[in-house]
Design a protein around this motif. Sequence first.
Motif, PDB file in Angstrom:
ATOM      1  N   TYR A  20      19.906 -22.988  14.404  1.00  0.00           N
ATOM      2  CA  TYR A  20      20.973 -22.426  13.578  1.00  0.00           C
ATOM      3  C   TYR A  20      21.334 -21.026  14.073  1.00  0.00           C
ATOM      4  O   TYR A  20      20.493 -20.322  14.644  1.00  0.00           O
ATOM      5  N   VAL A  21      22.578 -20.637  13.851  1.00  0.00           N
ATOM      6  CA  VAL A  21      22.989 -19.282  14.209  1.00  0.00           C
ATOM      7  C   VAL A  21      22.266 -18.295  13.286  1.00  0.00           C
ATOM      8  O   VAL A  21      22.147 -18.523  12.083  1.00  0.00           O
ATOM      9  N   TYR A  22      21.747 -17.204  13.866  1.00  0.00           N
ATOM     10  CA  TYR A  22      21.037 -16.194  13.081  1.00  0.00           C
ATOM     11  C   TYR A  22      21.636 -14.826  13.378  1.00  0.00           C
ATOM     12  O   TYR A  22      21.690 -14.391  14.533  1.00  0.00           O
ATOM     13  N   VAL A  23      22.117 -14.175  12.328  1.00  0.00           N
ATOM     14  CA  VAL A  23      22.624 -12.810  12.454  1.00  0.00           C
ATOM     15  C   VAL A  23      21.415 -11.881  12.445  1.00  0.00           C
ATOM     16  O   VAL A  23      20.695 -11.803  11.448  1.00  0.00           O
ATOM     17  N   ASP A  24      21.175 -11.220  13.570  1.00  0.00           N
ATOM     18  CA  ASP A  24      19.923 -10.507  13.810  1.00  0.00           C
ATOM     19  C   ASP A  24      19.762  -9.283  12.892  1.00  0.00           C
ATOM     20  O   ASP A  24      20.457  -8.286  13.042  1.00  0.00           O
ATOM     21  N   ILE A 223      26.573  -9.933   5.588  1.00  0.00           N
ATOM     22  CA  ILE A 223      27.127  -9.876   6.944  1.00  0.00           C
ATOM     23  C   ILE A 223      28.243  -8.840   6.968  1.00  0.00           C
ATOM     24  O   ILE A 223      29.159  -8.878   6.143  1.00  0.00           O
ATOM     25  N   SER A 224      28.171  -7.908   7.912  1.00  0.00           N
ATOM     26  CA  SER A 224      29.192  -6.871   8.037  1.00  0.00           C
ATOM     27  C   SER A 224      30.358  -7.391   8.881  1.00  0.00           C
ATOM     28  O   SER A 224      30.244  -8.409   9.578  1.00  0.00           O
ATOM     29  N   GLU A 225      31.474  -6.671   8.833  1.00  0.00           N
ATOM     30  CA  GLU A 225      32.638  -7.073   9.631  1.00  0.00           C
ATOM     31  C   GLU A 225      32.314  -7.021  11.127  1.00  0.00           C
ATOM     32  O   GLU A 225      32.747  -7.882  11.890  1.00  0.00           O
ATOM     33  N   LYS A 226      31.550  -6.035  11.527  1.00  0.00           N
ATOM     34  CA  LYS A 226      31.137  -5.932  12.928  1.00  0.00           C
ATOM     35  C   LYS A 226      30.333  -7.161  13.344  1.00  0.00           C
ATOM     36  O   LYS A 226      30.525  -7.717  14.442  1.00  0.00           O
ATOM     37  N   GLU A 227      29.449  -7.622  12.460  1.00  0.00           N
ATOM     38  CA  GLU A 227      28.631  -8.809  12.768  1.00  0.00           C
ATOM     39  C   GLU A 227      29.479 -10.074  12.802  1.00  0.00           C
ATOM     40  O   GLU A 227      29.205 -10.988  13.606  1.00  0.00           O
ATOM     41  N   ILE A 228      30.506 -10.146  11.951  1.00  0.00           N
ATOM     42  CA  ILE A 228      31.393 -11.317  11.980  1.00  0.00           C
ATOM     43  C   ILE A 228      32.019 -11.484  13.350  1.00  0.00           C
ATOM     44  O   ILE A 228      32.025 -12.580  13.934  1.00  0.00           O
ATOM     45  N   HIS A 229      32.527 -10.384  13.911  1.00  0.00           N
ATOM     46  CA  HIS A 229      33.201 -10.469  15.210  1.00  0.00           C
ATOM     47  C   HIS A 229      32.200 -10.623  16.353  1.00  0.00           C
ATOM     48  O   HIS A 229      32.546 -11.152  17.413  1.00  0.00           O
ATOM     49  N   ALA A 230      30.959 -10.172  16.150  1.00  0.00           N
ATOM     50  CA  ALA A 230      29.935 -10.330  17.187  1.00  0.00           C
ATOM     51  C   ALA A 230      29.387 -11.754  17.250  1.00  0.00           C
ATOM     52  O   ALA A 230      29.097 -12.278  18.334  1.00  0.00           O
TER      53      ALA A 230
END
Length: 517
Positions: A20-24, A223-230
């Motif tokens: 699964y995708v994981y936002v670090d 999730i922050s906006e920066k993380e969304i685009h990353a």
Amino acid sequence: MSKLYPVGVQNFEGLIHDGYVYVDKTAQIYELFNTNKYYFLSRPRRFGKSLLLSTLEAYAQGKKELFKGLALEKLEKGWTVYPVLHLDLNTQKYDSPESLTNVLEENVRNWEALYGASSAEIGMARRFQGLIRRACEQTGRRVVILIDEYDKPMLQAIGNEALQNEYRSTLKAFYGALKSMDGCIRFALLTGVTKFGKVSVFSDLNNLMDISMDDRYVEICGISEKEIHAYFEEDIHALATATGMTYEKACAELKANYDGYHFTENAVGMYNPFSLLNTFAKKKFGSYWFETGTPTYLVELLKLHHYPIEDLEHIVTSQPVLDSIDTASTDPIPVIYQSGYLTIKGYNKMFENYTLGFPNREVEQGFFKFLLPNYASVSVSKSPYQIQCFVEEVMAGKVDDFFDRLKTMFAYIPYELARDREVHYQNILYIIFKLMGFYVQVEYHTSRGRIDLVLQTQDYVYVMEFKLNGSADEALAQIREKGYAAPFAKDSRTVYRIGVNFSDELRNIQEVKVEAR
């Protein structure tokens, strides 16, 4: 393969193994683990608290292979293995003293199977103390303690003082073991939706560092906006294609629907991860977070204290009010804020006051949709249709139909709900017109004792004044005297001036008078 979105996935080890995708978030987890010892974190439900604890558990257990490619892999050098006691109170329905005792008993027995038991230890708190000591002695390592949704029993008992006192007494003693066994503990984190303060479960555990409103950890969940685009740039493009939007419009809709959670006055906005991941997975916008749990206990608090609903959008308060909940308090705002239905919108540095508001469209619309059948005589299933009919009638200029429907909303209101009738009438009106405002332009103003309202559609303007125990003529006279319709004097649309009187005796609309131009 399609990207796997961890919707509802709360186990870090399974998430990594299954791809699964994981936002670090592991850099912040490393800092958390190695900066202090005892923590408390409040975040709304479905915001990633359980996954955070599961990630901490994997880290404390030294499972280095799970962190390959993540920030923590480079930060951690020792990978010490600690004994972990992980208590999850989220899965049980708490409706009796035994329901909490049974959950604690089950967990304590499982831990005793690993670290042994002592017949001299009587009571859940004493057994927990003994477990912490034995786990430390047997492993040679201090213990990591993780408690998920510590407040679930307390929240479910709001409105039941006797049951809440039972839960408070049990949890106060159980969590108090953390302080008495300080020498055997390496790290402890308690998470929940709310923080009960004063003479509550934390009174014996006053060494917790509350990071709920700490700038260092505002991004540890969500999730922050920066993380969304990353992490999800391709997903935004796919969503835009599926919904027939431009990329820019899809970004704007994501922000309007799911962004806006601010946990300190200067923090970046955080997106609701549950709704965001569902939207990417299904390539469709929806009220995913709101539909997974309805705020029944919040509505009961609002009704119990006859709270004016319109005041929810004009709240200015201080940090001590937001920090914790006093179970004896008559103020529902701290619970509503900590539950995620309100968030920080502004801060006055001089007076150290916070301005609160709804974080986004999903929460605002969902909250008012849920309120309507709880205040008016309309069923949950028919409530959305009733709002649709109101909007269609207003857009078609059907004034009589609109007010006939409004009368049905006030019919059969139980006496106990309408005890403070003026507030109750205003609450129903405010909820209805707020919901209509998602489809037509609504300006709604009140002061105690009167209401004035302007509805605007493509073809019509409605200027309304509502009175209680007065007359429709008085209401119309006020529209004229105050010049409420003056801004529309040169408007090409049909303008209706409408006076409405409520009768306290009838508990409904008594009279409506309309003037058209």
